[in-house]
Design a protein around this motif. Structure first.
Motif, short mmCIF file in Angstrom:
data_model
loop_
_atom_site.label_atom_id
_atom_site.label_comp_id
_atom_site.label_asym_id
_atom_site.label_seq_id
_atom_site.Cartn_x
_atom_site.Cartn_y
_atom_site.Cartn_z
N LEU A 28 0.86 -1.19 0.00
CA LEU A 28 0.00 0.00 0.00
C LEU A 28 0.89 1.23 0.00
N SER A 29 0.70 2.14 -0.96
CA SER A 29 1.57 3.32 -0.98
C SER A 29 0.85 4.58 -0.56
N ALA A 30 -0.47 4.64 -0.69
CA ALA A 30 -1.21 5.83 -0.25
C ALA A 30 -2.53 5.39 0.35
N PHE A 31 -2.98 6.14 1.35
CA PHE A 31 -4.26 5.82 2.00
C PHE A 31 -4.78 7.12 2.59
N GLU A 32 -5.61 7.81 1.83
CA GLU A 32 -6.03 9.17 2.18
C GLU A 32 -7.50 9.18 2.56
N LEU A 33 -7.79 9.69 3.74
CA LEU A 33 -9.18 9.78 4.21
C LEU A 33 -9.78 11.12 3.79
N MET A 34 -11.04 11.09 3.37
CA MET A 34 -11.73 12.34 3.00
C MET A 34 -13.18 12.26 3.48
N PRO A 35 -13.72 13.37 3.95
CA PRO A 35 -15.14 13.38 4.30
C PRO A 35 -15.98 13.67 3.05
N ARG A 36 -17.27 13.48 3.13
CA ARG A 36 -18.18 13.78 2.01
C ARG A 36 -18.02 15.23 1.52
N PHE A 37 -17.60 16.11 2.45
CA PHE A 37 -17.37 17.52 2.15
C PHE A 37 -16.47 17.69 0.91
N ALA A 38 -15.58 16.70 0.66
CA ALA A 38 -14.66 16.79 -0.49
C ALA A 38 -15.45 16.81 -1.80
N ILE A 39 -16.56 16.08 -1.83
CA ILE A 39 -17.33 15.99 -3.09
C ILE A 39 -18.39 17.09 -3.15
N ASP A 40 -19.09 17.30 -2.02
CA ASP A 40 -20.11 18.36 -2.00
C ASP A 40 -19.44 19.73 -2.13
N GLY A 41 -18.33 19.93 -1.41
CA GLY A 41 -17.64 21.21 -1.46
C GLY A 41 -17.10 21.49 -2.86
N ALA A 42 -16.59 20.46 -3.54
CA ALA A 42 -16.06 20.67 -4.89
C ALA A 42 -17.19 21.11 -5.83
N ARG A 43 -18.38 20.54 -5.61
CA ARG A 43 -19.51 20.91 -6.46
C ARG A 43 -19.97 22.35 -6.17
N GLU A 44 -20.15 22.63 -4.86
CA GLU A 44 -20.73 23.92 -4.49
C GLU A 44 -19.75 25.08 -4.62
N LEU A 45 -18.47 24.82 -4.28
CA LEU A 45 -17.54 25.94 -4.20
C LEU A 45 -16.58 26.02 -5.39
N LEU A 46 -16.30 24.87 -6.02
CA LEU A 46 -15.34 24.89 -7.13
C LEU A 46 -16.01 24.64 -8.47
N GLY A 47 -17.30 24.33 -8.44
CA GLY A 47 -18.03 24.09 -9.69
C GLY A 47 -17.64 22.78 -10.36
N ARG A 48 -17.02 21.86 -9.58
CA ARG A 48 -16.66 20.54 -10.16
C ARG A 48 -17.73 19.54 -9.76
N ASP A 49 -18.24 18.79 -10.70
CA ASP A 49 -19.27 17.82 -10.34
C ASP A 49 -18.78 16.42 -10.69
N HIS A 50 -18.09 15.81 -9.75
CA HIS A 50 -17.54 14.49 -10.03
C HIS A 50 -17.77 13.64 -8.79
N ASP A 51 -18.75 12.76 -8.86
CA ASP A 51 -19.08 11.88 -7.74
C ASP A 51 -18.94 10.45 -8.26
N PRO A 52 -17.78 9.83 -8.06
CA PRO A 52 -17.47 8.57 -8.76
C PRO A 52 -18.26 7.36 -8.27
N LEU A 53 -18.90 7.46 -7.09
CA LEU A 53 -19.63 6.30 -6.58
C LEU A 53 -21.13 6.56 -6.60
N PRO A 54 -21.95 5.57 -7.03
CA PRO A 54 -23.39 5.77 -7.02
C PRO A 54 -23.95 5.92 -5.60
N THR A 55 -23.28 5.30 -4.61
CA THR A 55 -23.75 5.39 -3.23
C THR A 55 -23.19 6.65 -2.58
N ARG A 56 -24.07 7.38 -1.91
CA ARG A 56 -23.60 8.56 -1.19
C ARG A 56 -23.06 8.10 0.17
N CYS A 57 -21.76 8.35 0.43
CA CYS A 57 -21.14 7.82 1.66
C CYS A 57 -20.65 9.00 2.52
#
Ligand SMILES: Cc1cc2nc3c(=O)[nH]c(=O)nc-3n(C[C@H](O)[C@H](O)[C@H](O)COP(=O)(O)OP(=O)(O)OC[C@H]3O[C@@H](n4cnc5c(N)ncnc54)[C@H](O)[C@@H]3O)c2cc1C
Length: 471
Positions: A250-279
């Motif tokens: 294992l070379s990388a293991f990065e934890l992120m909250p849902r805020f990473a995806i919602d924040g990118a959509r709301e604040l950066l205008g990026r809409d990329h949610d790679p998983l169908p399940t909201r986690c």
């Protein structure tokens, strides 16, 4: 201001073109990366050789001139800030940027302090080797800065911190002598290992001018997955399974909250949610191997399949191409950007023992909510080595200006819990001038005393980056 006589001597030492004193010329070097402090150096010096660095240091010592070494100026704790009225000079190492030697058979490279990290990675890659220090600022940070802050980054889990990648050092000492410790030995038990004094010293003990670094075999296969989970506890359990299941590949293991995806959509205008399940939580993990073929992918699919069956993981996707891999990493790399876009957030850089991460996060998040209802913690980071950037955004309805005065209290809530868990208030960014007082309170008094004695021994006149790390 430097006296005309000293300026003349500096110009004759390194050439007039490399002694900057005009406000416009100095300004680009006097920015604080976090834009929290103003920096007021009286001059910026750009030596081109080790001998020039040594001559500057000798002159500085004779004339009690404070020197602040500087690389790419991407540090996040005010390590290169010159306080007004101190007469401090920035010693910018960017012209010392040669790769002196790359030995593919020895798996070593000897590099000067002003080399940009990405260029070292490229040089290694060109020789079919791998230099595994990797961080968001790699396109502009420099080796001297990386070693002086003992930088971490995304591959620490597998390869260690910057400190672990160094075999030998060359340092200009505060008395102007040059210590040539550029050994490339893997084994050398001849007394005290002095290089470790300078690694992580943030320029307070001397100026690193070059280093001999370890190289590694170039990974042939890198497999990347984004995994959705319901809690940090599930992430820590997955980490343990993935480490043993991959034979520690294992070379990388990065934890992120849902805020990473919602924040990118709301604040950066990026809409990329790679998983169908909201986690509620995500882990971006990577397995790298020198072996070719599908063995690594099969292994990772097996680990994630088992974790799904056990209910440890809610959903998962593996990158199918380099483009998809880049898109997954963009989610992680977007988090600091979201922090800036939210206009009102507090940043920390802490570590706790990995097994304590779930309790640490749940306690600290509850304490923050009790302090300020609606506050939005978004802890993320290199959880594989216990390092969390436990950052906190203002409540959505609160104005930036109203939130700012709470920054110290919020940091104190986080740091109090870090210390209660036996953790560190600076996992990878260093102390700079921002955490000096806090470190003095948190560290063992004997350890602090030894640090002061080392400083007094090496730099008795206190010219090397005064006010950083120690008072
Ligand atoms: C977008 C972004 C992402 C980042 N990600 C990470 C990360 O993942 N992990 C991490 O650890 N850090 C990270 N950082 C922080 C920063 O990039 C690192 O601390 C980096 O190692 C600093 O290198 P630099 O060349 O910019 O050093 P500078 O900022 O120029 O200097 C940093 C300190 O080192 C001293 N110094 C510089 N050069 C020398 C030298 N030759 N000899 C002696 N002392 C010297 C300076 O005086 C100062 O105290 C990030 C920063 C940014 C902006």
């Amino acid at each position: 201001m430097l006296s005309p006589d000293l300026l003349d001597r500096l110009r004759s030492l390194i050439g007039a073109a490399h002694v900057l004193t005009e406000a416009d010329a100095i300004a680009p070097f006097a920015q604080d990366q976090r834009q929290i402090q103003q920096s007021h150096p009286v001059a910026v010096l750009k030596p081109g050789t080790v001998e020039e660095v040594a001559a500057i240091v000798t002159l500085a010592r004779e004339n009690a001139l404070p020197l602040i070494p500087q690389g790419g100026n991407t540090g996040l704790v005010g390590g290169t800030v010159a306080v007004a009225g101190t007469g401090a000079i920035l010693l910018n190492l960017s012209r010392l940027n040669r790769i002196r030697d790359l030995d593919a058979a020895d798996y070593t490279v000897t590099v000067e302090a002003g080399c940009i990290l990405a260029e070292i990675q490229q040089a290694a890659s060109g020789a079919d080797r791998y230099f595994p220090l990797s961080l968001g600022a790699e396109g502009s940070c420099m080796l001297g800065g990386n070693l002086s802050t003992n930088a971490g980054g995304i591959l620490t889990l597998r390869y260690g911190n910057a400190r672990d990648l160094v075999l030998g050092l060359e340092v200009v000492l505060p008395d102007g002598r040059v210590w040539n410790g550029l050994r490339r030995l893997r084994k050398d038990n001849t007394g005290y290992d002095l290089k470790h004094l300078f690694l992580g010293a943030e320029g307070t003990l001397g100026i690193i001018t070059a280093a001999t670094l370890k190289l590694y075999p170039k990974p042939r296969r890198v497999e990347t997955a984004l995994v959705g989970l319901d809690s940090p506890a599930a992430a820590v359990a997955l980490l343990a399974q993935a480490r043993s299941g991959t034979g520690d590949m294992l070379s990388a293991f990065e934890l992120m909250p849902r805020f990473a995806i919602d924040g990118a959509r709301e604040l950066l205008g990026r809409d990329h949610d790679p998983l169908p399940t909201r986690c509620p939580w995500y882990v971006l993990l990577e397995v790298a191997s020198g072996l070719d073929g599908t063995i690594v992918r099969d292994m990772l699919e097996g680990i994630l399949g088992d974790a799904l069956e056990q209910g440890l993981v809610m959903d998962a996707v593996l990158a199918e191409s380099e483009d998809q891999r880049r898109r997954l990493w963009l989610i992680r790399e977007g988090l600091p950007e979201i922090g800036r876009a939210v206009r009102g957030s507090v940043h920390t850089d802490v570590s706790v023992p990995i097994s304590r991460i779930p309790d640490f996060l749940s306690t600290v998040m509850a304490n923050l909510e009790a302090y300020m209802p609606g506050i939005r913690p978004y802890p993320f980071g290199h959880v594989g080595d216990g390092n969390i950037h436990c950052n906190v955004a203002r409540p959505a309805a609160m104005a930036t200006e109203d939130f700012k005065p709470h920054a110290d209290a919020i940091t104190a809530i986080i740091h109090e819990q870090v210390l209660a868990e036996g953790g560190s208030i600076s996992a990878e960014h260093g102390i700079g001038n921002r955490k000096v007082a806090e470190m003095a309170l948190a560290k063992d008094p004997v350890e602090l005393d030894l640090m002061r004695q080392v400083k007094a021994l090496l730099d008795p006149t206190g010219i090397m980056n005064p006010g950083k790390v120690l008072e």
